[in-house]
Design a protein around this motif. Structure first.
Motif, PDB file in Angstrom:
ATOM      1  N   UNK A  12       4.367  25.776  35.120  1.00  0.00           N
ATOM      2  CA  UNK A  12       4.855  24.977  36.075  1.00  0.00           C
ATOM      3  C   UNK A  12       5.883  24.270  35.498  1.00  0.00           C
ATOM      4  N   UNK A  13       6.571  22.617  35.678  1.00  0.00           N
ATOM      5  CA  UNK A  13       7.981  22.340  34.845  1.00  0.00           C
ATOM      6  C   UNK A  13       8.303  22.238  34.060  1.00  0.00           C
ATOM      7  N   UNK A  14       6.908  22.175  32.571  1.00  0.00           N
ATOM      8  CA  UNK A  14       7.398  22.677  31.741  1.00  0.00           C
ATOM      9  C   UNK A  14       6.697  23.190  31.113  1.00  0.00           C
ATOM     10  N   UNK A  15       5.872  23.548  31.836  1.00  0.00           N
ATOM     11  CA  UNK A  15       5.275  25.290  30.916  1.00  0.00           C
ATOM     12  C   UNK A  15       5.707  26.307  31.146  1.00  0.00           C
ATOM     13  N   UNK A  16       5.563  27.429  30.553  1.00  0.00           N
ATOM     14  CA  UNK A  16       5.769  28.760  30.413  1.00  0.00           C
ATOM     15  C   UNK A  16       4.774  29.677  29.423  1.00  0.00           C
TER      16      UNK A  16
ATOM     17  N   UNK B  30       5.908  25.508  20.931  1.00  0.00           N
ATOM     18  CA  UNK B  30       4.234  26.245  21.498  1.00  0.00           C
ATOM     19  C   UNK B  30       3.273  25.685  21.550  1.00  0.00           C
ATOM     20  N   UNK B  31       2.025  26.206  22.356  1.00  0.00           N
ATOM     21  CA  UNK B  31       1.611  25.519  22.566  1.00  0.00           C
ATOM     22  C   UNK B  31       0.370  26.358  21.843  1.00  0.00           C
ATOM     23  N   UNK B  32       0.103  27.357  21.671  1.00  0.00           N
ATOM     24  CA  UNK B  32      -0.322  28.172  21.974  1.00  0.00           C
ATOM     25  C   UNK B  32       0.408  29.947  21.270  1.00  0.00           C
ATOM     26  N   UNK B  33      -0.168  30.576  20.695  1.00  0.00           N
ATOM     27  CA  UNK B  33       0.158  32.052  20.048  1.00  0.00           C
ATOM     28  C   UNK B  33      -1.217  33.054  19.781  1.00  0.00           C
ATOM     29  N   UNK B  34      -0.909  33.669  19.838  1.00  0.00           N
ATOM     30  CA  UNK B  34      -2.185  34.707  19.465  1.00  0.00           C
ATOM     31  C   UNK B  34      -1.677  36.514  19.424  1.00  0.00           C
ATOM     32  N   UNK B  35      -2.101  37.109  18.659  1.00  0.00           N
ATOM     33  CA  UNK B  35      -1.964  38.141  18.799  1.00  0.00           C
ATOM     34  C   UNK B  35      -2.822  39.315  18.935  1.00  0.00           C
ATOM     35  N   UNK B  36      -2.557  40.125  19.199  1.00  0.00           N
ATOM     36  CA  UNK B  36      -3.959  40.858  20.091  1.00  0.00           C
ATOM     37  C   UNK B  36      -3.476  42.782  20.143  1.00  0.00           C
TER      38      UNK B  36
ATOM     39  N   UNK C 278       0.570  43.350  21.190  1.00  0.00           N
ATOM     40  CA  UNK C 278       0.878  41.902  22.474  1.00  0.00           C
ATOM     41  C   UNK C 278       0.789  40.687  21.449  1.00  0.00           C
ATOM     42  N   UNK C 279       1.675  40.423  22.295  1.00  0.00           N
ATOM     43  CA  UNK C 279       1.685  38.758  21.698  1.00  0.00           C
ATOM     44  C   UNK C 279       1.711  37.943  22.783  1.00  0.00           C
ATOM     45  N   UNK C 280       1.110  36.618  22.556  1.00  0.00           N
ATOM     46  CA  UNK C 280       1.105  35.893  23.972  1.00  0.00           C
ATOM     47  C   UNK C 280       1.081  34.160  23.470  1.00  0.00           C
ATOM     48  N   UNK C 281       1.953  33.847  24.237  1.00  0.00           N
ATOM     49  CA  UNK C 281       2.681  32.502  23.870  1.00  0.00           C
ATOM     50  C   UNK C 281       2.034  31.490  24.662  1.00  0.00           C
ATOM     51  N   UNK C 282       2.483  30.569  24.675  1.00  0.00           N
ATOM     52  CA  UNK C 282       2.482  29.301  25.803  1.00  0.00           C
ATOM     53  C   UNK C 282       3.180  28.352  25.027  1.00  0.00           C
TER      54      UNK C 282
END
Length: 246
Positions: free
Chosen positions: A21-25, A45-51, A35-39
């Protein structure tokens, strides 16, 4: 395709940013077998997890239904006259699911709703269940919505088989039992049909096995989270009766 459309399918780039959305990626980075997934929301940064994954595997972004049933609340007053049938479409926001694997086998890494849905409790304290709640218009044709590929369009039909007027306020869509089909960049589900035969009896609900007739070819792109069994149908009967008594 509009600006809000998501590029579903295999991720060919090592780094990908999906605008939620306008404020979230959503940020996805693949480096070899990691694989690193971030929000990131409002630059925080409100979410960060490595797989840890197979280095040769690919990443896929696939559409999926919410993980709970969705209660549809009609925005406007609606009544179905005796012996008449309502046929309409409902727009339901999709989940975004990230997989690692190949065309034959994929492992789910992460999933999230593209639109936040509020939770609701349907039924009595002993036999009820948690669901999502969504207020929506009901349109005869899906094209009356602002069509986008962040949503799935569910065809519903309700036949009032009684001799009295049925006042429609809300209904339950058991979306974990729906497949997702795609055609011309638009997503559809299995149709759901209800025969309303009265307040104090079990009403007949059917989830069709085939996609709706849209006038253009549809292909299966996402299988249902859960299979349909007799206990589910009995439970659905109860909730349909409960809904129409409110």
């Amino acid at each position: 395709m509009g600006k809000s459309d998501i590029k579903w399918g295999r991720v060919d780039d090592k780094s990908l940013i999906v605008n939620l959305n306008e404020n979230k990626d959503l940020v996805i980075d693949k480096d070899g077998g990691t694989v690193n997934i971030k929000i990131v929301e409002n630059s925080i940064e409100i979410y960060n997890h490595r797989f840890i994954v197979q280095e040769s595997d690919s990443l896929y972004i696939k559409p999926s239904f919410p993980n709970l049933p969705v209660i549809i609340r009609c925005k406007s007053n609606l009544s179905i006259l005796p012996k008449k049938k309502l046929s309409a479409f409902v727009q339901v926001p999709l989940y975004l699911s990230i997989y690692s694997g190949n065309k034959n086998s994929k492992d789910l890494l992460y999933e999230m709703p593209l639109t936040k849905l509020s939770k609701s409790y349907l039924g009595d304290p002993e036999t009820g269940e948690i669901s999502y709640s969504l207020e929506s218009d009901l349109f005869y044709n899906y094209t009356e919505y602002n069509v986008n590929n962040r949503s799935v369009y569910c065809k519903i039909s309700i036949t009032n088989k009684t001799s009295t007027v049925m006042n429609f306020e809300r209904m339950i869509l058991r979306v974990p039992n729906f497949n997702i089909y795609e055609g011309e960049g638009i997503y559809f589900s299995n149709p759901q049909a209800i025969n309303y035969i009265g307040r104090d009896v079990s009403n007949q609900m059917t989830i069709k096995k085939l996609p709706p007739n849209t006038g253009f070819p549809l292909k299966l792109v996402g299988e249902a989270r859960e299979s349909i069994d007799s206990s589910l149908l009995r439970k659905s009967f109860y909730f349909i009766k409960n809904i129409y008594n409110t």
